[in-house]
Design a protein around this motif. Structure first.
Motif, mmCIF file in Angstrom:
data_model
loop_
_atom_site.group_PDB
_atom_site.id
_atom_site.type_symbol
_atom_site.label_atom_id
_atom_site.label_comp_id
_atom_site.label_asym_id
_atom_site.label_seq_id
_atom_site.Cartn_x
_atom_site.Cartn_y
_atom_site.Cartn_z
ATOM 1 N N ILE A 187 10.465 5.521 -16.139
ATOM 2 C CA ILE A 187 9.340 4.660 -16.494
ATOM 3 C C ILE A 187 8.049 5.249 -15.946
ATOM 4 N N GLY A 188 7.025 5.295 -16.781
ATOM 5 C CA GLY A 188 5.730 5.798 -16.326
ATOM 6 C C GLY A 188 4.615 5.244 -17.192
ATOM 7 N N ARG A 189 3.375 5.424 -16.720
ATOM 8 C CA ARG A 189 2.221 4.990 -17.500
ATOM 9 C C ARG A 189 1.996 5.944 -18.668
ATOM 10 N N VAL B 136 1.444 11.581 -9.328
ATOM 11 C CA VAL B 136 2.483 10.644 -9.773
ATOM 12 C C VAL B 136 2.804 10.941 -11.233
ATOM 13 N N PRO B 137 4.107 11.008 -11.576
ATOM 14 C CA PRO B 137 4.447 11.307 -12.966
ATOM 15 C C PRO B 137 4.049 10.178 -13.910
ATOM 16 N N ARG C 255 -3.933 2.205 -4.997
ATOM 17 C CA ARG C 255 -2.570 2.180 -5.540
ATOM 18 C C ARG C 255 -1.561 2.451 -4.432
ATOM 19 N N PRO C 256 -0.411 1.779 -4.476
ATOM 20 C CA PRO C 256 0.629 2.068 -3.484
ATOM 21 C C PRO C 256 1.068 3.522 -3.629
ATOM 22 N N LEU C 257 1.060 4.259 -2.521
ATOM 23 C CA LEU C 257 1.395 5.678 -2.565
ATOM 24 C C LEU C 257 2.857 5.885 -2.165
ATOM 25 N N PRO C 258 3.512 6.845 -2.793
ATOM 26 C CA PRO C 258 4.891 7.128 -2.412
ATOM 27 C C PRO C 258 4.955 7.679 -0.993
ATOM 28 N N THR D 14 0.819 -1.207 0.000
ATOM 29 C CA THR D 14 0.000 0.000 0.000
ATOM 30 C C THR D 14 0.850 1.253 0.000
ATOM 31 N N PRO E 286 4.936 3.632 -7.577
ATOM 32 C CA PRO E 286 3.731 4.480 -7.723
ATOM 33 C C PRO E 286 3.237 4.563 -9.168
ATOM 34 N N GLN E 287 4.148 4.375 -10.137
ATOM 35 C CA GLN E 287 3.757 4.404 -11.550
ATOM 36 C C GLN E 287 3.255 3.046 -12.033
ATOM 37 N N ALA F 238 4.904 2.877 -0.987
ATOM 38 C CA ALA F 238 6.167 2.659 -1.701
ATOM 39 C C ALA F 238 7.237 3.524 -1.046
ATOM 40 N N TYR G 234 11.010 16.313 -4.311
ATOM 41 C CA TYR G 234 10.566 15.697 -5.570
ATOM 42 C C TYR G 234 9.057 15.528 -5.568
ATOM 43 N N TRP G 235 8.522 14.938 -4.488
ATOM 44 C CA TRP G 235 7.078 14.681 -4.430
ATOM 45 C C TRP G 235 6.290 15.985 -4.260
#
Ligand SMILES: [Zn+2]
Lengths: 399, 138
Positions: free
Chosen positions: B99-101, B129-130, B4-7, A138, A149-150, A140, B16-17
């Motif tokens: 890497i990204g969606r 998220v980028p 989704r796993p969150l940073p 849940t 996260p991506q 990262a 950065y975030w």
């Protein structure tokens, strides 16, 4: 390794044993390792008390929910030697990425240096219960915050992206990967110890399989299993008086980590550069080259490793291995091919982390491959990937 | 609320975030040799300084697709499959890849070298998220 590899052909494999490869063990993997070790020692014509060196490739499956218990979920050199009842003078485990190639290099160095007379090398694989690699994450944290996260996570996307780049850049299709999987399963289906014994795969079934991460489907990936492989090594001098044709180690070479990227972000460029560098060092140390080799057993945990290794090891120019494969260059039923997966690889045996490659090189070079026997003087196996610390080993029966 | 796993920002990655939340892409830059890197570590991968003191500086976020994969089965919770991941070589510095969606969707036809630009997914309050999107033809 320098060009003056002083251990060249000074160390030989003199015996082996291979356990049954099963999905889940009916005994602990430690017990399987003990039985396989005893069988390998007997195969070499030795007594247990003569084994004074133990080397383990002991990194374990890191995925799946399980406790790390020596003898149950992995088998260290210490555990094996203690339970066999020996007092070795050299007892070590390799824990880096290049499990099989790295541990082999330690075993070879131990014999060549005189640290031990007879070294037992083992690789034991345990398959933890539960779904391999499923991750209910849940958050990262740390290095994972740069990819998870991506949606970038798990063992398949990295090699899927490299495979896509390879096929697009050089003009291959998914059928190249299918040919590899089908060849691995054809040969694995002929091996009585294999998990896939009697269960070949057709190209039609491969092509009809839904994709997991394009261009890969489940048949491109090996399946987690329990199993153990063991070889015994000693000096070339001692090997002359032993029961089997010695198989001498001509050279080995390891890769090393390349560019700093987020975890498991691999790139085709880096894999190719690392492979070319590794290949040069490997053949320089061996004193001969791929043209003198009749059998290659490249690592195949994921099918795209096969063309990358064939190019790294010099069997094809860069970008050409996909054509070589489509033209039948790896077909074990063709006596002129290099039979790149004649031992079934891990796609055709189960996830034994490089054991099938090493074992097939030993058996073919020793003339002990039975119905599979080919004309082999020199052979080469590889493990993992050159940009990750994976490596290769060159074998000969004619030093 | 997303699954989704969150940073989880840390002392190093917090800027950065924070920039991502403003839809600004930054990359860590070594204070010794001024080279960008993919992620901050103990040392600089270029000059090997033991004291790189990375600062996060804004980059263009434009680049070319080096490769991609369509994720049809994910090991992570919270992502609807299929989705497409691109491996992008950023224009800002050779060899920096990310890497990204690809937000254009999983069935987007792609070729090696296609042009993309960074985009952001607002996954939950204050967390973006980028990702990437195909660059519109000029
Ligand atoms: Zn620097």
């Amino acid at each position: 390794m320098s060009g003056e590899f002083t251990a060249r052909n000074k160390v030989a494999i003199v015996g082996y044993a291979q356990s049954q490869v099963v999905r889940r063990g009916t005994e602990t993997v430690g017990m399987t390792a003990l039985k396989t070790a005893q069988a390998a020692i007997a195969d070499a014509g030795l007594r247990v008390d003569q084994i004074d060196g133990f080397v383990a490739a002991q990194s374990l499956p890191s995925a799946g929910a399980h406790e790390l218990i020596d003898g149950t979920s992995f088998v260290s050199a210490d555990w094996l030697s203690r339970h066999l009842g020996t007092q070795p003078s050299y007892c070590v485990g390799f824990t880096g990425w290049g499990q099989l190639s790295g541990s082999m290099s330690m075993a070879i160095n131990a014999v060549a240096s005189g640290a031990a007379r007879y070294v037992l090398l083992h690789r034991a694989l345990y398959n933890p219960p539960g779904k391999y690699g499923n991750n209910p994450m849940t958050e990262a944290r740390n290095e994972r915050q740069w990819g998870v996260p991506q949606g970038f996570f798990g063992p398949i996307p990295p090699i899927a992206m490299v495979a896509n780049e390879y096929l697009r850049r050089y003009g291959g299709t998914r059928e190249v990967l299918g040919r590899i999987a089908v060849e691995a399963r054809k040969n694995g289906a002929r091996l009585p110890w294999s998990y896939w014994y009697g269960k070949p795969l057709s190209l039609e079934d491969y092509m009809a399989e839904p994709l997991l991460n394009d261009p890969l489907c489940r048949f491109d990936c090996d399946i987690p299993v329990q199993g153990v492989g063991v070889v015994i090594l000693t000096t070339a001098e001692r090997a002359r008086d032993m029961p089997h044709q010695p198989v001498y180690i001509s050279s080995y070479a390891s890769g090393y980590p390349r560019n700093h990227r987020i975890p498991l972000h691999w790139t085709l460029d880096e894999m190719e550069e690392a492979g070319e560098d590794l290949g040069k060092r490997l053949w320089s140390a061996a004193g001969f080259g791929p043209r003198d080799v009749q059998l290659a057993q490249p690592y195949d945990a994921f099918s795209p490793f096969v063309p990358l290794w064939l190019e790294a090891l010099g069997f094809c120019p860069r970008g050409e291995a996909h054509r070589f494969i489509m033209d039948g260059g790896i077909d074990s039923d063709d006596p002129r091919s290099i039979a790149a997966i004649s031992g079934g690889g891990t796609i055709g045996n189960g996830r034994l982390h490089g054991v099938p490659q090493m074992m097939e090189c030993y058996l073919q070079t020793a003339g002990r491959a039975g119905e599979r026997q080919r004309e082999v003087t020199n052979a080469v196996s590889s493990y993992s990937s050159p940009h990750l610390g994976g490596g290769a080993i060159v074998y000969t029966n004619t030093p | 609320m997303t699954d989704r796993p969150l940073p989880v920002p840390d002392a190093v990655s917090a800027p950065y975030w924070a920039a991502c939340a403003r839809h600004v892409l930054t990359l860590p830059r070594c204070s010794q040799c001024a080279t960008f890197t993919s992620l901050p570590d103990e040392t600089c991968p270029h000059c090997h300084s033991l004291d790189p003191r990375f600062s996060f500086e804004e980059v263009s976020g434009r680049g070319q697709v080096r490769t991609w994969t369509v994720i049809r089965q994910s090991f992570l919770n919270g992502f609807d499959v299929p989705f497409l991941l691109v491996d992008v070589q950023l224009d800002d510095q050779p060899h920096v890849r990310m890497i990204g969606r690809l937000l254009d969707g999983p069935e987007t036809p792609l070729q090696l070298g296609d042009r993309v630009v960074v985009a952001f997914e607002d996954v939950t309050a204050g967390v973006s998220v980028p990702a990437f999107a195909l660059e519109k033809a000029a």
